[in-house]
Design an enzyme around this catalytic site. Sequence first.
Site, short mmCIF file in Angstrom:
data_model
loop_
_atom_site.label_atom_id
_atom_site.label_comp_id
_atom_site.label_asym_id
_atom_site.label_seq_id
_atom_site.Cartn_x
_atom_site.Cartn_y
_atom_site.Cartn_z
N SER A 143 0.86 -1.19 0.00
CA SER A 143 0.00 0.00 0.00
C SER A 143 0.89 1.23 0.00
O SER A 143 2.02 1.18 0.54
CB SER A 143 -0.87 0.02 1.26
N TYR A 156 -2.72 -0.99 10.30
CA TYR A 156 -2.79 -1.33 8.87
C TYR A 156 -1.49 -0.90 8.20
O TYR A 156 -0.88 -1.67 7.46
CB TYR A 156 -3.99 -0.62 8.22
N1 LIG Z 1 -8.31 -0.03 -2.41
C1 LIG Z 1 -7.30 0.67 -1.95
O1 LIG Z 1 -7.37 1.89 -1.82
C2 LIG Z 1 -6.00 0.00 -1.61
C3 LIG Z 1 -4.86 0.79 -1.48
C4 LIG Z 1 -3.66 0.18 -1.14
C5 LIG Z 1 -3.59 -1.19 -0.97
N2 LIG Z 1 -4.72 -1.94 -1.09
C6 LIG Z 1 -4.61 -3.39 -0.88
O2 LIG Z 1 -5.11 -4.05 -2.03
C7 LIG Z 1 -5.51 -5.36 -1.68
C8 LIG Z 1 -6.86 -5.65 -2.30
O3 LIG Z 1 -7.85 -4.86 -1.65
P1 LIG Z 1 -9.04 -4.16 -2.42
O4 LIG Z 1 -8.83 -2.72 -2.32
O5 LIG Z 1 -9.28 -4.78 -3.72
O6 LIG Z 1 -10.25 -4.48 -1.36
P2 LIG Z 1 -11.52 -5.40 -1.46
O7 LIG Z 1 -12.08 -5.43 -0.08
O8 LIG Z 1 -12.40 -4.94 -2.57
O9 LIG Z 1 -10.92 -6.84 -1.83
C9 LIG Z 1 -10.18 -7.59 -0.90
C10 LIG Z 1 -10.56 -9.05 -1.01
O10 LIG Z 1 -9.76 -9.80 -0.07
C11 LIG Z 1 -10.57 -10.80 0.48
N3 LIG Z 1 -10.09 -11.29 1.77
C12 LIG Z 1 -10.12 -10.66 2.97
N4 LIG Z 1 -9.67 -11.47 3.93
C13 LIG Z 1 -9.33 -12.63 3.33
C14 LIG Z 1 -8.82 -13.86 3.80
N5 LIG Z 1 -8.59 -14.07 5.11
N6 LIG Z 1 -8.58 -14.85 2.91
C15 LIG Z 1 -8.83 -14.66 1.60
N7 LIG Z 1 -9.34 -13.52 1.09
C16 LIG Z 1 -9.60 -12.53 1.95
C17 LIG Z 1 -11.95 -10.14 0.62
O11 LIG Z 1 -12.99 -11.13 0.75
C18 LIG Z 1 -12.03 -9.33 -0.66
O12 LIG Z 1 -12.65 -10.06 -1.70
C19 LIG Z 1 -5.49 -5.41 -0.16
O13 LIG Z 1 -4.30 -6.07 0.27
C20 LIG Z 1 -5.45 -3.96 0.25
O14 LIG Z 1 -4.86 -3.76 1.50
C21 LIG Z 1 -5.92 -1.38 -1.42
#
Ligand SMILES: NC(=O)c1ccc[n+]([C@@H]2O[C@H](COP(=O)([O-])OP(=O)(O)OC[C@H]3O[C@@H](n4cnc5c(N)ncnc54)[C@H](O)[C@@H]3O)[C@@H](O)[C@H]2O)c1
Length: 284
Positions: A143, A156
Amino acid sequence: MRNLESKIVFITGAGSGFGRALALELAARKAIPVVADVDREGLAGTGRLLQERGARFGSQVLDVRSRDAWEQAARDTASEFGGVDVLINNAGILSRAESFLELSEDHCRALFEVNFWGMFYGTRAFVPLLALRPEAHLVNVCSSLALIGTPMASVYCASKAATANFTAVVREELAGSQIGVTAVFPGASKTNLGRNIPVDNAEQREANAKNFERFATTPAEKVARKIVAAIEHRRPVVVSGVDAHFLNWFARLAPRAGYKLMAAAYRKVSDPKLFAGLKALTAR
Ligand SMILES: NC(=O)c1ccc[n+]([C@@H]2O[C@H](COP(=O)([O-])OP(=O)(O)OC[C@H]3O[C@@H](n4cnc5c(N)ncnc54)[C@H](O)[C@@H]3O)[C@@H](O)[C@H]2O)c1
């Protein structure tokens, strides 16, 4: 990995957000995504979208917090597809918008269990499989908050900084092998991350989602395209979104000023009620 056609790409957290966008982007390039998520409904939704596109794909329910489940996932993928070329450790959860004094210890542990340990187990279970391929790739989604953290997300930020540092060291440990390693630093992006924060009730869910959506601007598909390009060109780092570039610049040149600026911007944009609890706990 110039040509992704017929490559087996295992993606965690593929029932939503970046993971789903990655599966669709990879399918468009004729790769074979193996989508995994703990959320069966989200996973089925991604499966339907892949089916509509006539893609070949695999689907596995996987809770990344379980080492045993990861080992089973590695065995199942190897037996169904004959191996795996790319692992994308993408599953993650965001913390509630609470200060370090207010977050429950259980919630803090859950953040590390998914964001760090999930990625760690996955890397250890799959790298031996990647090593069997003539070229292979590991992607860990960190992130931009691993570069410069924000108030009300201390744990986080710490879990993502741990993932980023682990990934940087693993890249060097694997240097000279045929396995490329990419660390991804996305800025706030339009996904369900805010809505999927573990909470106790619907009211908390709405408040957390609303707070996250104030910041999220970059479309998930744009981030997915950058990650896929990094696999194709064996890029070590992906920074996506104007906010992430800004934080990356500060992290390199003036980290202390970066933290101060980030905190000031966060206070300006977020609900002042968020700071009330901390103020009460630290008032003399
Ligand atoms: N969206 C943002 O702004 C952002 C920014 C920086 C980093 N990220 C990172 O990107 C990655 C994806 O997140 P996103 O933004 O697509 O969010 P999202 O919530 O849309 O998708 C995350 C997915 O991970 C799954 N998940 C959660 N816990 C789990 C587990 N124990 N086992 C298997 N799957 C699990 C959820 O069910 C969900 O489908 C994450 O690691 C998040 O921290 C997101």
